[in-house]
Design a protein around this motif. Structure first.
Motif, PDB file in Angstrom:
ATOM      1  N   PHE A 121      15.901   9.309   0.089  1.00 23.07           N
ATOM      2  CA  PHE A 121      15.154  10.158  -0.830  1.00 23.07           C
ATOM      3  C   PHE A 121      15.083   9.502  -2.201  1.00 23.07           C
ATOM      4  O   PHE A 121      16.084   9.013  -2.718  1.00 23.07           O
ATOM      5  CB  PHE A 121      15.814  11.536  -0.972  1.00 23.07           C
ATOM      6  CG  PHE A 121      15.521  12.454   0.168  1.00 23.07           C
ATOM      7  CD1 PHE A 121      14.376  13.221   0.179  1.00 23.07           C
ATOM      8  CD2 PHE A 121      16.394  12.549   1.241  1.00 23.07           C
ATOM      9  CE1 PHE A 121      14.097  14.070   1.240  1.00 23.07           C
ATOM     10  CE2 PHE A 121      16.127  13.399   2.304  1.00 23.07           C
ATOM     11  CZ  PHE A 121      14.975  14.163   2.298  1.00 23.07           C
ATOM     12  N   LEU A 122      13.889   9.515  -2.786  1.00 26.23           N
ATOM     13  CA  LEU A 122      13.666   9.023  -4.139  1.00 26.23           C
ATOM     14  C   LEU A 122      13.223  10.196  -5.001  1.00 26.23           C
ATOM     15  O   LEU A 122      12.493  11.076  -4.539  1.00 26.23           O
ATOM     16  CB  LEU A 122      12.571   7.960  -4.160  1.00 26.23           C
ATOM     17  CG  LEU A 122      12.811   6.687  -3.366  1.00 26.23           C
ATOM     18  CD1 LEU A 122      11.540   5.859  -3.324  1.00 26.23           C
ATOM     19  CD2 LEU A 122      13.923   5.891  -3.967  1.00 26.23           C
ATOM     20  N   ASN A 123      13.679  10.209  -6.246  1.00 20.99           N
ATOM     21  CA  ASN A 123      13.295  11.267  -7.168  1.00 20.99           C
ATOM     22  C   ASN A 123      12.687  10.628  -8.407  1.00 20.99           C
ATOM     23  O   ASN A 123      13.095   9.544  -8.818  1.00 20.99           O
ATOM     24  CB  ASN A 123      14.509  12.113  -7.544  1.00 20.99           C
ATOM     25  CG  ASN A 123      14.120  13.433  -8.155  1.00 20.99           C
ATOM     26  OD1 ASN A 123      12.952  13.720  -8.370  1.00 20.99           O
ATOM     27  ND2 ASN A 123      15.105  14.248  -8.453  1.00 20.99           N
ATOM     28  N   SER A 124      11.739  11.298  -9.003  1.00 22.49           N
ATOM     29  CA  SER A 124      11.102  10.795 -10.211  1.00 22.49           C
ATOM     30  C   SER A 124      12.081  10.829 -11.374  1.00 22.49           C
ATOM     31  O   SER A 124      12.921  11.729 -11.467  1.00 22.49           O
ATOM     32  CB  SER A 124       9.885  11.666 -10.533  1.00 22.49           C
ATOM     33  OG  SER A 124       9.311  11.271 -11.747  1.00 22.49           O
ATOM     34  N   THR A 175       0.837  -1.206   0.000  1.00 22.10           N
ATOM     35  CA  THR A 175       0.000   0.000   0.000  1.00 22.10           C
ATOM     36  C   THR A 175       0.870   1.252   0.000  1.00 22.10           C
ATOM     37  O   THR A 175       0.632   2.179  -0.780  1.00 22.10           O
ATOM     38  CB  THR A 175      -0.933   0.012   1.220  1.00 22.10           C
ATOM     39  OG1 THR A 175      -1.702  -1.184   1.213  1.00 22.10           O
ATOM     40  CG2 THR A 175      -1.857   1.202   1.194  1.00 22.10           C
ATOM     41  N   LYS A 176       1.885   1.265   0.875  1.00 25.80           N
ATOM     42  CA  LYS A 176       2.800   2.416   0.927  1.00 25.80           C
ATOM     43  C   LYS A 176       3.563   2.547  -0.388  1.00 25.80           C
ATOM     44  O   LYS A 176       3.797   3.661  -0.876  1.00 25.80           O
ATOM     45  CB  LYS A 176       3.804   2.257   2.078  1.00 25.80           C
ATOM     46  CG  LYS A 176       3.174   2.132   3.440  1.00 25.80           C
ATOM     47  CD  LYS A 176       3.003   3.450   4.098  1.00 25.80           C
ATOM     48  CE  LYS A 176       2.503   3.247   5.524  1.00 25.80           C
ATOM     49  NZ  LYS A 176       2.404   4.468   6.247  1.00 25.80           N
ATOM     50  N   LEU A 177       3.925   1.409  -0.984  1.00 23.11           N
ATOM     51  CA  LEU A 177       4.632   1.401  -2.263  1.00 23.11           C
ATOM     52  C   LEU A 177       3.758   1.980  -3.367  1.00 23.11           C
ATOM     53  O   LEU A 177       4.226   2.763  -4.193  1.00 23.11           O
ATOM     54  CB  LEU A 177       5.049  -0.032  -2.600  1.00 23.11           C
ATOM     55  CG  LEU A 177       5.876  -0.235  -3.855  1.00 23.11           C
ATOM     56  CD1 LEU A 177       7.221   0.453  -3.707  1.00 23.11           C
ATOM     57  CD2 LEU A 177       6.074  -1.719  -4.114  1.00 23.11           C
ATOM     58  N   LYS A 178       2.466   1.659  -3.343  1.00 25.89           N
ATOM     59  CA  LYS A 178       1.529   2.177  -4.339  1.00 25.89           C
ATOM     60  C   LYS A 178       1.411   3.696  -4.226  1.00 25.89           C
ATOM     61  O   LYS A 178       1.378   4.418  -5.227  1.00 25.89           O
ATOM     62  CB  LYS A 178       0.158   1.527  -4.137  1.00 25.89           C
ATOM     63  CG  LYS A 178      -0.681   1.469  -5.387  1.00 25.89           C
ATOM     64  CD  LYS A 178      -2.059   0.893  -5.155  1.00 25.89           C
ATOM     65  CE  LYS A 178      -2.054  -0.462  -4.509  1.00 25.89           C
ATOM     66  NZ  LYS A 178      -3.412  -1.004  -4.312  1.00 25.89           N
ATOM     67  N   HIS A 179       1.378   4.191  -2.972  1.00 25.71           N
ATOM     68  CA  HIS A 179       1.317   5.647  -2.754  1.00 25.71           C
ATOM     69  C   HIS A 179       2.589   6.315  -3.276  1.00 25.71           C
ATOM     70  O   HIS A 179       2.520   7.354  -3.949  1.00 25.71           O
ATOM     71  CB  HIS A 179       1.139   5.968  -1.272  1.00 25.71           C
ATOM     72  CG  HIS A 179      -0.219   5.679  -0.742  1.00 25.71           C
ATOM     73  ND1 HIS A 179      -1.358   6.303  -1.196  1.00 25.71           N
ATOM     74  CD2 HIS A 179      -0.641   4.820   0.219  1.00 25.71           C
ATOM     75  CE1 HIS A 179      -2.410   5.856  -0.548  1.00 25.71           C
ATOM     76  NE2 HIS A 179      -1.999   4.936   0.321  1.00 25.71           N
ATOM     77  N   ALA A 180       3.734   5.740  -2.983  1.00 27.12           N
ATOM     78  CA  ALA A 180       5.005   6.318  -3.421  1.00 27.12           C
ATOM     79  C   ALA A 180       5.092   6.339  -4.945  1.00 27.12           C
ATOM     80  O   ALA A 180       5.551   7.326  -5.535  1.00 27.12           O
ATOM     81  CB  ALA A 180       6.173   5.526  -2.838  1.00 27.12           C
ATOM     82  N   ARG A 181       4.649   5.268  -5.581  1.00 24.99           N
ATOM     83  CA  ARG A 181       4.680   5.217  -7.046  1.00 24.99           C
ATOM     84  C   ARG A 181       3.779   6.297  -7.646  1.00 24.99           C
ATOM     85  O   ARG A 181       4.128   6.933  -8.634  1.00 24.99           O
ATOM     86  CB  ARG A 181       4.261   3.833  -7.526  1.00 24.99           C
ATOM     87  CG  ARG A 181       5.248   2.744  -7.153  1.00 24.99           C
ATOM     88  CD  ARG A 181       4.757   1.371  -7.568  1.00 24.99           C
ATOM     89  NE  ARG A 181       4.818   1.170  -8.996  1.00 24.99           N
ATOM     90  CZ  ARG A 181       5.913   0.816  -9.671  1.00 24.99           C
ATOM     91  NH1 ARG A 181       7.028   0.631  -9.026  1.00 24.99           N
ATOM     92  NH2 ARG A 181       5.884   0.661 -10.960  1.00 24.99           N
ATOM     93  N   PHE A 196       3.064   9.187  -6.240  1.00 25.36           N
ATOM     94  CA  PHE A 196       3.756  10.466  -6.040  1.00 25.36           C
ATOM     95  C   PHE A 196       4.866  10.650  -7.068  1.00 25.36           C
ATOM     96  O   PHE A 196       5.040  11.737  -7.630  1.00 25.36           O
ATOM     97  CB  PHE A 196       4.349  10.554  -4.635  1.00 25.36           C
ATOM     98  CG  PHE A 196       3.326  10.575  -3.532  1.00 25.36           C
ATOM     99  CD1 PHE A 196       2.083  11.166  -3.692  1.00 25.36           C
ATOM    100  CD2 PHE A 196       3.608   9.996  -2.310  1.00 25.36           C
ATOM    101  CE1 PHE A 196       1.142  11.191  -2.673  1.00 25.36           C
ATOM    102  CE2 PHE A 196       2.680  10.004  -1.276  1.00 25.36           C
ATOM    103  CZ  PHE A 196       1.446  10.599  -1.460  1.00 25.36           C
ATOM    104  N   LEU A 197       5.639   9.591  -7.325  1.00 30.43           N
ATOM    105  CA  LEU A 197       6.739   9.672  -8.283  1.00 30.43           C
ATOM    106  C   LEU A 197       6.225   9.902  -9.702  1.00 30.43           C
ATOM    107  O   LEU A 197       6.830  10.650 -10.466  1.00 30.43           O
ATOM    108  CB  LEU A 197       7.597   8.407  -8.228  1.00 30.43           C
ATOM    109  CG  LEU A 197       8.458   8.239  -6.982  1.00 30.43           C
ATOM    110  CD1 LEU A 197       9.075   6.852  -6.940  1.00 30.43           C
ATOM    111  CD2 LEU A 197       9.534   9.296  -6.908  1.00 30.43           C
TER     112      LEU A 197
END
Length: 147
Positions: free
Chosen positions: A128-131, A65-71, A73-74
């Motif tokens: 930190f992750l960036n698109s 679920t958290k991964l889906k939210h992050a994806r 956002f990216l």
């Protein structure tokens, strides 16, 4: 001279000896300057930073679920700050947290880039992750064609 031409006399540098003045249409100059500033503001983009909080005891469904939210956002072009907070005895098992956060980064690699590797800062680990949209492509020069 300015009055005869129907223009304005603008003082450029009043402190120099003699003072420097210019004959110009000041209204037109002001309009063009505002137009350039407006065009620059239009091209300017802001990047949001969204935060995802994980736990080292996270279960698979919560992780997905958290991964889906992050994806999401990216894909929207935002940066994502992933953090794990360690509570109590969890602080002595930071390797588990590192494993979880690394797995999270690897799961987002197809649409995002790890901008800052996981770092333990006090009682939390941050990454930190960036698109990929925001990251300039290296080696984008085209090879010369052989004829």
């Amino acid at each position: 001279m300015a009055y005869e031409k129907g223009l304005d006399l603008v003082e450029i540098s009043p402190n120099s000896e003699p003072p420097v003045c210019r004959v110009m249409d000041y209204g037109k100059y002001k309009f063009e300057r505002e137009k350039k500033e407006k065009e620059q503001r239009k091209k300017q983009t802001t990047i949001d930073i969204k935060e995802i909080q994980l736990s080292c005891r996270i279960d698979t469904h919560d992780f997905e679920t958290k991964l889906k939210h992050a994806r999401k956002f990216l894909e929207g072009g935002a940066k994502v700050k992933v953090c794990i907070r360690f509570k109590g005895r969890e602080l002595s098992h930071t390797a588990i947290g590192l494993e979880v956060i690394t797995k999270f980064g690897e799961a987002c690699e197809d649409i995002g880039v790890i901008e800052k590797k996981p770092v333990l800062d006090g009682k939390q680990m941050i990454m930190f992750l960036n698109s990929k949209q925001n990251v300039p492509q290296s080696g984008s020069k085209k090879a010369p064609k052989a004829e």
